[in-house]
Design a protein around this motif. Sequence first.
Motif, short mmCIF file in Angstrom:
data_model
loop_
_atom_site.label_atom_id
_atom_site.label_comp_id
_atom_site.label_asym_id
_atom_site.label_seq_id
_atom_site.Cartn_x
_atom_site.Cartn_y
_atom_site.Cartn_z
N TYR A 68 1.23 -1.30 0.00
CA TYR A 68 0.61 -0.07 -0.14
C TYR A 68 0.81 1.41 -0.16
O TYR A 68 0.34 2.30 0.40
CB TYR A 68 -0.63 0.01 1.23
CG TYR A 68 -1.67 -1.60 1.71
CD1 TYR A 68 -2.74 -1.50 0.39
CD2 TYR A 68 -1.99 -1.93 2.24
CE1 TYR A 68 -3.60 -2.42 0.16
CE2 TYR A 68 -2.99 -2.82 2.38
CZ TYR A 68 -3.56 -3.59 1.16
OH TYR A 68 -4.31 -4.02 1.31
N ASP A 69 2.25 1.07 -0.38
CA ASP A 69 2.92 2.01 -0.72
C ASP A 69 3.18 2.60 -2.28
O ASP A 69 2.71 2.44 -2.85
CB ASP A 69 4.54 2.34 -0.41
CG ASP A 69 4.97 2.88 -0.68
OD1 ASP A 69 5.04 4.63 -0.79
OD2 ASP A 69 6.86 2.84 -0.92
N TYR A 70 2.08 3.49 -2.06
CA TYR A 70 1.79 4.52 -3.34
C TYR A 70 2.55 5.22 -3.96
O TYR A 70 2.42 5.11 -5.46
CB TYR A 70 0.82 5.85 -3.25
CG TYR A 70 -0.65 5.66 -1.90
CD1 TYR A 70 -1.25 4.21 -2.59
CD2 TYR A 70 -1.13 6.30 -1.14
CE1 TYR A 70 -2.61 3.56 -1.73
CE2 TYR A 70 -2.20 5.52 -0.34
CZ TYR A 70 -2.75 4.41 -0.64
OH TYR A 70 -4.20 4.15 0.13
N ARG A 71 3.79 5.19 -4.01
CA ARG A 71 5.06 5.36 -4.19
C ARG A 71 5.15 4.87 -4.86
O ARG A 71 5.75 4.46 -6.08
CB ARG A 71 6.19 5.65 -3.99
CG ARG A 71 7.11 6.68 -4.36
CD ARG A 71 8.52 8.27 -3.43
NE ARG A 71 8.97 8.48 -3.92
CZ ARG A 71 10.55 8.25 -4.92
NH1 ARG A 71 10.88 7.15 -4.28
NH2 ARG A 71 11.08 8.92 -4.79
N PHE A 122 3.87 1.96 -5.92
CA PHE A 122 1.95 1.69 -7.26
C PHE A 122 2.99 2.25 -8.33
O PHE A 122 2.45 1.97 -9.28
CB PHE A 122 0.78 2.10 -6.22
CG PHE A 122 -0.16 1.86 -7.57
CD1 PHE A 122 -0.50 1.02 -8.43
CD2 PHE A 122 -1.06 2.90 -7.50
CE1 PHE A 122 -1.28 0.81 -9.59
CE2 PHE A 122 -2.10 2.97 -8.17
CZ PHE A 122 -2.70 1.83 -9.21
N PHE A 154 -10.01 10.20 -6.59
CA PHE A 154 -8.62 9.23 -5.91
C PHE A 154 -7.87 10.80 -6.79
O PHE A 154 -6.39 11.46 -6.15
CB PHE A 154 -7.96 8.52 -6.72
CG PHE A 154 -8.94 7.07 -6.37
CD1 PHE A 154 -7.65 5.78 -5.71
CD2 PHE A 154 -9.25 7.01 -7.34
CE1 PHE A 154 -8.71 5.26 -5.49
CE2 PHE A 154 -9.99 5.35 -6.89
CZ PHE A 154 -9.77 4.83 -6.36
N ASN A 176 -3.11 12.42 -2.69
CA ASN A 176 -1.81 11.74 -2.44
C ASN A 176 -0.94 11.67 -3.97
O ASN A 176 -1.26 11.26 -4.93
CB ASN A 176 -1.89 10.01 -2.78
CG ASN A 176 -0.65 9.50 -1.97
OD1 ASN A 176 -0.12 9.27 -3.06
ND2 ASN A 176 0.16 8.97 -0.34
N TYR A 227 1.53 10.41 -5.61
CA TYR A 227 1.70 8.85 -6.01
C TYR A 227 0.52 8.12 -6.84
O TYR A 227 0.35 7.83 -7.96
CB TYR A 227 2.29 8.34 -5.55
CG TYR A 227 3.60 9.40 -4.71
CD1 TYR A 227 4.97 9.44 -5.94
CD2 TYR A 227 3.60 9.89 -3.80
CE1 TYR A 227 6.51 10.57 -5.31
CE2 TYR A 227 4.75 10.37 -3.16
CZ TYR A 227 5.82 11.02 -3.55
OH TYR A 227 6.80 11.94 -3.30
N LEU A 228 -0.61 7.98 -5.74
CA LEU A 228 -1.49 6.99 -6.27
C LEU A 228 -3.00 8.23 -7.42
O LEU A 228 -2.88 7.52 -8.29
CB LEU A 228 -2.53 7.68 -5.10
CG LEU A 228 -3.81 6.70 -5.10
CD1 LEU A 228 -3.50 5.30 -5.28
CD2 LEU A 228 -4.86 7.20 -3.50
N VAL A 278 -4.83 -2.29 -3.66
CA VAL A 278 -4.33 -0.75 -3.44
C VAL A 278 -5.72 -0.16 -3.61
O VAL A 278 -5.90 0.79 -2.27
CB VAL A 278 -3.82 -0.06 -4.57
CG1 VAL A 278 -3.09 1.02 -4.65
CG2 VAL A 278 -2.56 -1.48 -4.61
N TYR A 300 -7.52 2.06 -0.05
CA TYR A 300 -7.65 3.84 -0.05
C TYR A 300 -8.90 4.26 0.06
O TYR A 300 -9.62 4.71 1.32
CB TYR A 300 -7.20 3.99 -1.49
CG TYR A 300 -6.95 5.98 -1.56
CD1 TYR A 300 -6.56 6.70 -0.94
CD2 TYR A 300 -8.57 6.53 -2.17
CE1 TYR A 300 -6.53 7.50 -1.18
CE2 TYR A 300 -8.15 7.51 -2.64
CZ TYR A 300 -7.41 8.97 -2.03
OH TYR A 300 -7.50 9.48 -1.54
#
Length: 415
Positions: A106-109, A111, A281, A334, A336-337, A403, A407
Amino acid sequence: MSQLSVSDIIDFVEENDVKFIRLAFCDLYGKQKNISIMPQELKHAFEEGVNFDSFLILGYDDEQGEDLFLKPDPDTMHVLPWRPQSGRVIRFYCDVVLSDGSPYKYDYRHFLKVTLLKCGQLGISTRMGLKSEFYLFKTDEEGNPTNEPFDNGGYFDVAPNDKGENIRREICLTLEEMGISPQSSHHERGPGQNEIDFMSGDVLTTADNLVTYKNVVENIAARNGVWASFDPLPLPGAPGNGLHIKMANYRGGVNLQNEDKEFSEGFMAGIINRMRDITLFLNCRKDSYDRFGMNEAPKYITWSEQNNSRLFRVPEFKGKREHFILRSPDSCINPYLASAIIIQAGLAGVNNKEKLPPALEVNSRQMTDEISSNLEMLPLSLDEAIECAQNSQFIKNSDFADVATHYIEKIKSTN
């Protein structure tokens, strides 16, 4: 980006009087978090990572309670210019990993990195630029923010109506010192409202840079005795703060907006056709939806070549398209997401060979009920956006459903 090896960075720290090293990352809402370590801990941080109390950070408070670690990305080293030059401070953005060094799912970076790898496998790269708006407010005698704008200037005003020009100048110069390239800056429509635009770059770097930019703006504003707000609608009745995202895809250095219209229009159609699915998102707060439909902020899912008030703009310069602009997001994302989700939607459009709907070249002020009644709208509340995302077949059938669902559930639990 530093483009230095780990050994080069350790040498830099020793030779340049670096005393503090910040390891930074983002929470669910893109708010920067960090821990400072001492120079002697840096080698260990690169090799093993630095453990943190993840259960206290929104988005990392996993029910399984796994130990999480911050691993600095050596390409993201920046000296913080507003910190003392004697006993300097440097900062890295980090990947979040498990104790065995594998990525936290779940680290969006991470992803975003996976999404960009998917692009690379198709032989394409994506470049992204940003236009970000923020307000400056006066502070009281104790330095707390007030609701009084820093000035009463309007669009493109100059001093003395524009009191923020020196602050914007300081922000831009600070960003340049950190290797980030502002393109322009100006006073926006609202009282105390400002905008800074950025040159396009690779998507991961641009997402990192948005986090840096917000931190720079807030620090420079505070140093000048004012308070900066990126809130979507910080001043009732005044224009809201948007984040316009500019994108273009390339193959071998060739811009596909004109050279491969089937790909580029399929990519744009993929985003437009999934806007209700992905709005959560891009606009993750309740007040994000108060901005829609006000003062040129988009409300309808439409696109245009010439009209600045459309959700999706594809400008032409001398008969050629260089990029598209998505105008609905705000800076409380966020990054990245949000970037990853936009690209995933675009790739789905390419894969399905989707076509752009007809353009709408009508100014918002001239929009009639007859026209608008036939247009699909963005979700107009956070609850509606959550429902759209939960029911999205695009998300349910994707390889990132886990993921996205994580979120969605976190946003629901905090609202």
